[in-house]
Design an enzyme around this catalytic site. Structure first.
Site, PDB file in Angstrom:
ATOM      1  CE  LYS A  10       0.939   1.226   4.440  1.00  0.00           C
ATOM      2  NZ  LYS A  10       1.803   2.364   4.739  1.00  0.00           N
ATOM      3  CG  ASP A 135      -0.490  -0.324   7.965  1.00  0.00           C
ATOM      4  OD1 ASP A 135      -1.233   0.637   8.117  1.00  0.00           O
ATOM      5  OD2 ASP A 135       0.598  -0.280   7.372  1.00  0.00           O
TER       6      ASP A 135
HETATM    7  C1  LIG Z   1       1.334   4.642  10.529  1.00  0.00           C
HETATM    8  C2  LIG Z   1       1.444   3.619   9.424  1.00  0.00           C
HETATM    9  C3  LIG Z   1       0.717   4.227   8.211  1.00  0.00           C
HETATM   10  O1  LIG Z   1       0.390   3.342   7.241  1.00  0.00           O
HETATM   11  O2  LIG Z   1       2.811   3.439   9.181  1.00  0.00           O
HETATM   12  P1  LIG Z   1       3.676   2.369   8.270  1.00  0.00           P
HETATM   13  O3  LIG Z   1       3.921   1.149   9.109  1.00  0.00           O
HETATM   14  O4  LIG Z   1       2.872   2.069   7.065  1.00  0.00           O
HETATM   15  O5  LIG Z   1       4.968   3.064   7.959  1.00  0.00           O
HETATM   16  C4  LIG Z   1       0.754   2.334   9.850  1.00  0.00           C
HETATM   17  O6  LIG Z   1      -0.599   2.533  10.133  1.00  0.00           O
HETATM   18  C5  LIG Z   1       1.389   1.641  11.022  1.00  0.00           C
HETATM   19  O7  LIG Z   1       0.851   0.352  11.034  1.00  0.00           O
HETATM   20  P2  LIG Z   1       1.638  -0.889  11.671  1.00  0.00           P
HETATM   21  O8  LIG Z   1       3.012  -0.966  11.097  1.00  0.00           O
HETATM   22  O9  LIG Z   1       0.732  -2.076  11.515  1.00  0.00           O
HETATM   23  O10 LIG Z   1       1.721  -0.386  13.169  1.00  0.00           O
HETATM   24  P3  LIG Z   1       1.796  -1.191  14.527  1.00  0.00           P
HETATM   25  O11 LIG Z   1       2.651  -2.404  14.345  1.00  0.00           O
HETATM   26  O12 LIG Z   1       0.411  -1.342  15.061  1.00  0.00           O
HETATM   27  O13 LIG Z   1       2.558  -0.129  15.444  1.00  0.00           O
HETATM   28  C6  LIG Z   1       3.933   0.148  15.326  1.00  0.00           C
HETATM   29  C7  LIG Z   1       4.275   1.297  16.243  1.00  0.00           C
HETATM   30  O14 LIG Z   1       3.749   2.520  15.729  1.00  0.00           O
HETATM   31  C8  LIG Z   1       2.960   3.201  16.690  1.00  0.00           C
HETATM   32  N1  LIG Z   1       1.690   3.617  16.056  1.00  0.00           N
HETATM   33  C9  LIG Z   1       1.184   2.900  15.016  1.00  0.00           C
HETATM   34  C10 LIG Z   1       0.016   3.282  14.398  1.00  0.00           C
HETATM   35  C11 LIG Z   1      -0.650   4.435  14.898  1.00  0.00           C
HETATM   36  N2  LIG Z   1      -1.797   4.855  14.359  1.00  0.00           N
HETATM   37  N3  LIG Z   1      -0.132   5.134  15.937  1.00  0.00           N
HETATM   38  C12 LIG Z   1       1.035   4.736  16.520  1.00  0.00           C
HETATM   39  O15 LIG Z   1       1.496   5.395  17.460  1.00  0.00           O
HETATM   40  C13 LIG Z   1       2.676   2.222  17.805  1.00  0.00           C
HETATM   41  O16 LIG Z   1       2.851   2.851  19.037  1.00  0.00           O
HETATM   42  C14 LIG Z   1       3.712   1.136  17.635  1.00  0.00           C
HETATM   43  O17 LIG Z   1       4.777   1.339  18.509  1.00  0.00           O
HETATM   44  N1  LIG Z   2       6.165 -11.088   7.030  1.00  0.00           N
HETATM   45  C1  LIG Z   2       6.936 -10.029   7.297  1.00  0.00           C
HETATM   46  N2  LIG Z   2       7.434  -9.298   6.300  1.00  0.00           N
HETATM   47  C2  LIG Z   2       8.189  -8.192   6.576  1.00  0.00           C
HETATM   48  N3  LIG Z   2       8.531  -7.781   7.802  1.00  0.00           N
HETATM   49  C3  LIG Z   2       8.061  -8.474   8.847  1.00  0.00           C
HETATM   50  C4  LIG Z   2       7.240  -9.619   8.630  1.00  0.00           C
HETATM   51  N4  LIG Z   2       6.914 -10.087   9.838  1.00  0.00           N
HETATM   52  C5  LIG Z   2       7.503  -9.283  10.742  1.00  0.00           C
HETATM   53  N5  LIG Z   2       8.194  -8.313  10.159  1.00  0.00           N
HETATM   54  C6  LIG Z   2       8.939  -7.235  10.854  1.00  0.00           C
HETATM   55  O1  LIG Z   2       8.213  -6.017  10.668  1.00  0.00           O
HETATM   56  C7  LIG Z   2       9.086  -4.937  10.302  1.00  0.00           C
HETATM   57  C8  LIG Z   2       8.344  -3.934   9.414  1.00  0.00           C
HETATM   58  O2  LIG Z   2       7.831  -4.619   8.336  1.00  0.00           O
HETATM   59  P1  LIG Z   2       7.090  -3.995   7.062  1.00  0.00           P
HETATM   60  O3  LIG Z   2       5.660  -4.371   7.122  1.00  0.00           O
HETATM   61  O4  LIG Z   2       7.811  -4.413   5.837  1.00  0.00           O
HETATM   62  O5  LIG Z   2       7.279  -2.433   7.225  1.00  0.00           O
HETATM   63  P2  LIG Z   2       6.277  -1.223   7.183  1.00  0.00           P
HETATM   64  O6  LIG Z   2       5.229  -1.470   8.254  1.00  0.00           O
HETATM   65  O7  LIG Z   2       7.124  -0.022   7.437  1.00  0.00           O
HETATM   66  O8  LIG Z   2       5.710  -1.218   5.819  1.00  0.00           O
HETATM   67  C9  LIG Z   2      10.267  -5.626   9.613  1.00  0.00           C
HETATM   68  O9  LIG Z   2      11.444  -4.895   9.760  1.00  0.00           O
HETATM   69  C10 LIG Z   2      10.337  -6.989  10.295  1.00  0.00           C
HETATM   70  O10 LIG Z   2      11.216  -6.939  11.398  1.00  0.00           O
END
Ligand SMILES: C[C@@](CO)(OP(=O)(O)O)[C@H](O)COP(=O)(O)OP(=O)(O)OC[C@H]1O[C@@H](n2ccc(N)nc2=O)[C@H](O)[C@@H]1O
Ligand SMILES: Nc1ncnc2c1ncn2[C@@H]1O[C@H](COP(=O)(O)OP(=O)(O)O)[C@@H](O)[C@H]1O
Length: 283
Positions: A10, A135
């Site tokens: 995405k 996400d």
């Molecule tokens: C903020 C986004 C935008 O798309 O960043 P990316 O991961 O895509 O870069 C996502 O929603 C991320 O989703 P995801 O990667 O599933 O987040 P999580 O594992 O739930 O959280 C990772 C960390 O980010 C913080 N977090 C995440 C989402 C959110 N709305 N607020 C937060 O503060 C949480 O505190 C956690 O420590």
């Molecule tokens: N199936 C998976 N593919 C990628 N990363 C994973 C997976 N499972 C756990 N992880 C952990 O999650 C972290 C973030 O993964 P990713 O989803 O690729 O990043 P982002 O949320 O920034 O798009 C990675 O650095 C890895 O340590």
């Protein structure tokens, strides 16, 4: 009996952070654009309750993988005693704001729900998905969406299917670190969807990431010579929209040697939905 399914990436076409909740998570307003490019997974069900993961990237084979966590969560929540051998062909850059890990987890929930004949509804799967990451519900629902809450309140949107060049610079940005940083913009005013669509699109994480990782700023400076560009998620990947594949390909051929890049089309429905509907396992 093996089920092969995609787990697409995405982009966050815009990302506003409107506040911090008591649990430390942040409220967002974001536009999720699904792409037609991603990882590939294969699922072969087992009669015992083992969950095994093989991956072309050995660093991802451990129990911390979101794929294994998704399978364990389904077993725990349903009492299912079945297992699965899973093969992940990792194609997406990791930790790049492209949601690859989250998408893998969502595809696993969808696949095992079908293979183990659990018959959980989309609502039930999306609720489990949220326990795995903010996400993950997006990819379980499988449509491009405007999102609020922490990213789990999803409204489907029909977006023009544009061509994107996605570029990942050679650095790692931790989502948790960005959200904990004192300098993060986290007080954007909540706006109506109409206002958001008609205003210039921006990512509130971008100024901080550019400051912490100058290579991201440099990569944006390179890409803007070809088309307007922004960062996705908490970075480090950046993207630009192109009028056609040829102009995106032209920019890609000049990609800085240290970066990874790919061309993708925006899609309104995740291909995982069509792939699942085509199978005999369709729950
Ligand atoms: C903020 C986004 C935008 O798309 O960043 P990316 O991961 O895509 O870069 C996502 O929603 C991320 O989703 P995801 O990667 O599933 O987040 P999580 O594992 O739930 O959280 C990772 C960390 O980010 C913080 N977090 C995440 C989402 C959110 N709305 N607020 C937060 O503060 C949480 O505190 C956690 O420590
Ligand atoms: N199936 C998976 N593919 C990628 N990363 C994973 C997976 N499972 C756990 N992880 C952990 O999650 C972290 C973030 O993964 P990713 O989803 O690729 O990043 P982002 O949320 O920034 O798009 C990675 O650095 C890895 O340590």
């Amino acid at each position: 009996m093996t089920l092969s399914l995609p787990a697409v990436a995405k982009l966050n076409l815009f990302l506003h952070i409107t506040g911090r909740r008591d649990d430390g998570y942040h409220n967002l307003q974001t536009l999720f654009q699904l792409l037609d490019v991603g990882d590939e997974l294969q699922f072969s069900p087992r009669a015992d309750n083992q969950l095994n993961l093989q991956c072309n990237d050995l660093s991802l084979q451990g129990p911390d993988n979101l794929i294994i966590k998704a399978g364990r969560l389904l077993q725990q929540q349903t009492g299912c005693q079945l297992g699965c051998d899973i093969v992940l062909d990792k194609k997406l850059p990791m930790g790049g704001g492209l949601g690859g890990g989250s998408s893998d987890a969502a595809t696993t929930l969808l696949a095992l729900n079908a293979l183990w004949q659990l018959k959980l509804s989309q609502e039930q799967l999306a609720a489990l998905a949220l326990q795995l990451g903010a996400d993950v519900p997006l990819f379980v629902r499988g449509f491009s969406a405007f999102a609020e809450g922490v990213g789990e309140k999803l409204v489907p949107v029909q977006l023009p299917q544009k061509t994107y060049l996605v570029v990942t610079p050679p650095c790692h940005v931790s989502t948790a670190e960005i959200f904990q940083h004192p300098d993060l913009i986290r007080n954007s005013a909540p706006l109506s969807l109409d206002t958001l669509f008609s205003s210039p699109w921006r990512n509130d994480c971008q100024p901080l990431v550019e400051q912490l990782q100058p290579i991201v700023a440099l990569t944006l400076q390179w890409l803007v010579e070809y088309a307007p560009c922004r960062m996705t998620g908490t970075g480090a990947s950046v993207f630009a929209e192109f009028p056609d594949a040829a102009s995106a390909q032209h920019a890609l051929t000049h990609l800085p040697a240290s970066c990874r890049g790919f061309i993708a089309k925006g899609v309104n429905q995740s291909p995982v939905m069509a792939a699942l509907a085509d199978t005999e396992f369709n729950a």
